[in-house]
Motif scaffolding. Structure first.
Motif, PDB file in Angstrom:
ATOM      1  N   SER A 368      69.663  85.926  83.236  1.00  0.00           N
ATOM      2  CA  SER A 368      70.804  85.331  83.413  1.00  0.00           C
ATOM      3  C   SER A 368      70.720  83.883  82.767  1.00  0.00           C
ATOM      4  CB  SER A 368      71.379  85.069  84.882  1.00  0.00           C
ATOM      5  OG  SER A 368      71.347  86.456  85.388  1.00  0.00           O
ATOM      6  N   SER A 390      69.323  91.774  85.130  1.00  0.00           N
ATOM      7  CA  SER A 390      70.560  91.105  84.821  1.00  0.00           C
ATOM      8  C   SER A 390      70.349  90.541  83.630  1.00  0.00           C
ATOM      9  CB  SER A 390      71.203  90.486  85.946  1.00  0.00           C
ATOM     10  OG  SER A 390      72.075  89.634  85.582  1.00  0.00           O
ATOM     11  N   PHE A 391      71.271  90.244  82.571  1.00  0.00           N
ATOM     12  CA  PHE A 391      71.462  89.457  81.449  1.00  0.00           C
ATOM     13  C   PHE A 391      72.815  88.781  81.502  1.00  0.00           C
ATOM     14  CE2 PHE A 391      68.365  92.703  80.090  1.00  0.00           C
ATOM     15  CZ  PHE A 391      67.523  91.945  79.284  1.00  0.00           C
ATOM     16  N   THR A 414      72.910  94.644  83.894  1.00  0.00           N
ATOM     17  CA  THR A 414      74.233  94.148  83.522  1.00  0.00           C
ATOM     18  C   THR A 414      74.114  93.024  82.438  1.00  0.00           C
ATOM     19  OG1 THR A 414      76.083  92.730  84.301  1.00  0.00           O
ATOM     20  CG2 THR A 414      73.867  92.624  85.527  1.00  0.00           C
ATOM     21  N   PHE A 415      75.202  92.958  81.619  1.00  0.00           N
ATOM     22  CA  PHE A 415      75.213  92.037  80.291  1.00  0.00           C
ATOM     23  C   PHE A 415      76.483  91.447  80.492  1.00  0.00           C
ATOM     24  CE2 PHE A 415      72.073  95.073  78.740  1.00  0.00           C
ATOM     25  CZ  PHE A 415      71.208  94.393  77.955  1.00  0.00           C
ATOM     26  N   ALA A 418      77.907  88.465  78.570  1.00  0.00           N
ATOM     27  CA  ALA A 418      76.970  87.944  77.504  1.00  0.00           C
ATOM     28  C   ALA A 418      77.543  87.640  76.337  1.00  0.00           C
ATOM     29  CB  ALA A 418      75.924  88.817  77.609  1.00  0.00           C
ATOM     30  N   VAL A 425      70.769  95.094  70.691  1.00  0.00           N
ATOM     31  CA  VAL A 425      69.944  95.786  71.922  1.00  0.00           C
ATOM     32  C   VAL A 425      70.388  97.167  71.950  1.00  0.00           C
ATOM     33  CG1 VAL A 425      71.065  96.090  74.587  1.00  0.00           C
ATOM     34  CG2 VAL A 425      71.408  93.818  73.521  1.00  0.00           C
ATOM     35  N   PHE A 439      78.655  95.769  80.407  1.00  0.00           N
ATOM     36  CA  PHE A 439      78.982  94.886  79.181  1.00  0.00           C
ATOM     37  C   PHE A 439      80.315  94.378  79.505  1.00  0.00           C
ATOM     38  CE2 PHE A 439      75.741  97.495  77.342  1.00  0.00           C
ATOM     39  CZ  PHE A 439      74.917  96.793  76.551  1.00  0.00           C
ATOM     40  N   ALA A 442      81.682  91.028  77.983  1.00  0.00           N
ATOM     41  CA  ALA A 442      80.757  90.420  76.737  1.00  0.00           C
ATOM     42  C   ALA A 442      81.670  89.982  75.508  1.00  0.00           C
ATOM     43  CB  ALA A 442      79.706  91.451  76.692  1.00  0.00           C
TER      44      ALA A 442
END
Length: 521
Positions: A368, A390-391, A414-415, A418, A425, A439, A442
């Motif tokens: 994160s 998680s991102f 999870t993105f 982002a 990716v 996403f 995002a």
């Protein structure tokens, strides 16, 4: 810092009552006990009317006399026991004081040797202090010896003089005297470096000995703050069930720090603010059932940190705010059934972080707020049966994140929120039989997100409210036999290959924007 509490001198002093009080109390206790026993016997044998008889017969009188002698004998034995106990305590206290006095004398001599100008004498002082730590009368004196050895490593030292230039900057060759002086300086540097390396070796040797046995230093604190490590330290097989091992601000310019097969059930190991410009840290097959290992604010310009085959059932490993401009961090084949690994706020401008073949049945891995301007993060062939990756709010302006051939049967990736202004990716050939990939919200202004040849039989992939202004999201060759896919409230063009992958008619679990749906004749 959670250091072990030190006892004061008073904690080790002998605490005994004055002999008069002790003997008087012991005798009184004996009399009361005897009286209680006598009264109980009278009650039990129904002798309440003994005082109403006209006289005592000979047998009763004899029994009372025997009882009186028994009480006196018991009281005397108790007094003797108290005196013997006091004598033993006094002897033990005297032995402890003598051992402490001898330890203090030897400690002073060993420390004097560490201050010698001779490398050989310093080496003798190092081994003397290590021996003193082994034979210390109590844990506090052992910790003091270890603290001195660690403090020596923290002292500044002259850098390696390197090789003498020939020719010199002025074009001339160095004289013989100058060559000899430079060589002597170089030899002195290597001699004193050997002293430091010996301390590091002894620390590792003692920390690998099981706790509770002679010569073990497990559970003791090691303060290696701002130490320069250009040699190896081996903690393989050690158990960290208490104490703190600190490498904060240390510089790893060579050698290897090894924790292979170590068990972290408690305690703390920190590398906060450390610089890895060479060498490596290895935690292969380590077991994390508690404890924490932190690399917060560390800088990786080279080197490698390896957790391959490690098991995480609890505890925390953090790389918060770390900077990766090179080097590698590997979790290949690791098993996550609990605990947490976090790279929150880390910056990746180079290097790689790999979770290839890792198994996630619990716990969490979080990036994160991380920034990716280069480098790579790889989850190739990883298995997700539970847990979280998680991102959230990560920034991707370069580099790559790869989930090729990964298997998602549960858990989530999870993105959310982002931002992709570059980077890629890749979920190519991944299998989704459960789990969720998010996403939501995002932003894609550049870069690539690929689900080429991915297979969806269950689970959920969500792009709700995502913004596509450039870049591409591709589903070429993907197969949808189940699960859900959501693109509601998105902006931008339809992802490449998506309509062909979902087929016609569109499955009810695939939710597309109305303007993306094929027109009905």
């Amino acid at each position: 810092m959670n250091r072990r509490p030190r006892s004061t001198v008073n904690d080790r002093e002998l605490r005994l009552w004055k002999v008069g009080w002790a003997l008087g109390l012991a005798f009184a206790a004996a009399i009361l006990a005897a009286g209680g026993i006598f009264y109980s016997l009278v009650e039990l044998l129904d002798f309440k009317e003994i005082d109403s008889t006209s006289r005592l017969d000979a047998k009763t009188l004899f029994d009372l006399v025997k009882l009186s002698f028994g009480v006196v004998a018991g009281a005397g034995a108790l007094v003797a026991l108290v005196v013997a106990y006091r004598r033993q305590r006094v002897d033990e206290a005297g032995a402890h004081r003598e051992a402490t006095r001898l330890h203090t004398e030897r400690f002073s001599q060993a420390v004097d040797k560490l201050g010698s100008d001779s490398p050989a004498v310093r080496l003798g002082g190092v081994h003397a202090l290590a021996g003193l730590a082994d034979d210390a009368p109590d844990d506090n004196l052992r910790q003091t010896c270890i603290d001195v050895l660690c403090a020596y490593l923290r002292l500044p030292f002259s850098p390696d003089p390197g090789d003498l230039l020939d020719p010199l900057p002025d074009g001339t060759s160095p004289s013989e005297e100058r060559r000899d002086a430079h060589q002597a300086k170089k030899d002195r540097y290597h001699a004193f470096r050997e002293v430091r390396h010996t301390i590091l070796r002894l620390i590792g040797d003692h920390y690998r000995i099981p706790e509770g046995t002679h010569r073990s230093w497990q559970g003791c604190n090691l303060d290696l703050t701002r130490v320069t490590l250009d040699s190896s330290v081996n903690f393989s097989g050690a158990t960290f069930s208490g104490g703190m091992v600190t490498f904060n601000g240390a510089t790893f310019s060579g050698g290897m720090v090894t924790f292979n097969g170590a068990t972290f059930s408690d305690g703390i190991v920190t590398f906060n603010g450390a610089t890895f410009s060479g060498g490596s840290v290895s935690l292969i097959s380590a077991k994390f059932s508690g404890s924490s290992v932190t690399f917060n604010g560390a800088t990786f310009s080279s080197s490698s940190v390896t957790f391959n085959g490690a098991t995480f059932s609890d505890g925390i490993v953090t790389f918060g705010g770390a900077t990766f401009s090179g080097g590698m961090v590997n979790f290949n084949g690791a098993e996550f059934s609990g605990g947490m690994v976090t790279f929150s706020g880390a910056t990746f401008s180079g290097g790689s972080v790999t979770f290839n073949g890792a198994t996630f049945s619990g716990g969490s891995v979080t990036f994160s707020g991380a920034t990716f301007s280069g480098g790579s993060v790889s989850f190739v062939s990883a298995t997700f049966s539970d847990g979280i990756v998680s991102f959230v709010s990560a920034r991707f302006s370069g580099g790559s994140v790869t989930f090729i051939s990964a298997r998602f049967s549960c858990g989530s990736v999870t993105f959310g929120s982002a931002r992709f202004s570059g980077s890629s990716v890749d979920f190519g050939s991944a299998t989704f039989s459960g789990s969720s990939v998010d996403f939501g919200s995002a932003t894609f202004s550049d870069g690539i997100v690929s689900f080429v040849s991915a297979r969806f039989s269950d689970g959920m992939v969500d792009f709700i409210s995502a913004r596509f202004s450039d870049g591409s999201v591709t589903f070429n060759g993907a197969e949808f036999s189940g699960g859900s896919l959501g693109f509601q409230a998105t902006t931008g063009p339809v992802p490449v290959g998506l309509l062909a992958a979902v087929g016609t008619p569109v499955l009810s679990t695939v939710r597309l924007r109305a303007d993306w749906l094929p027109s009905v004749p």
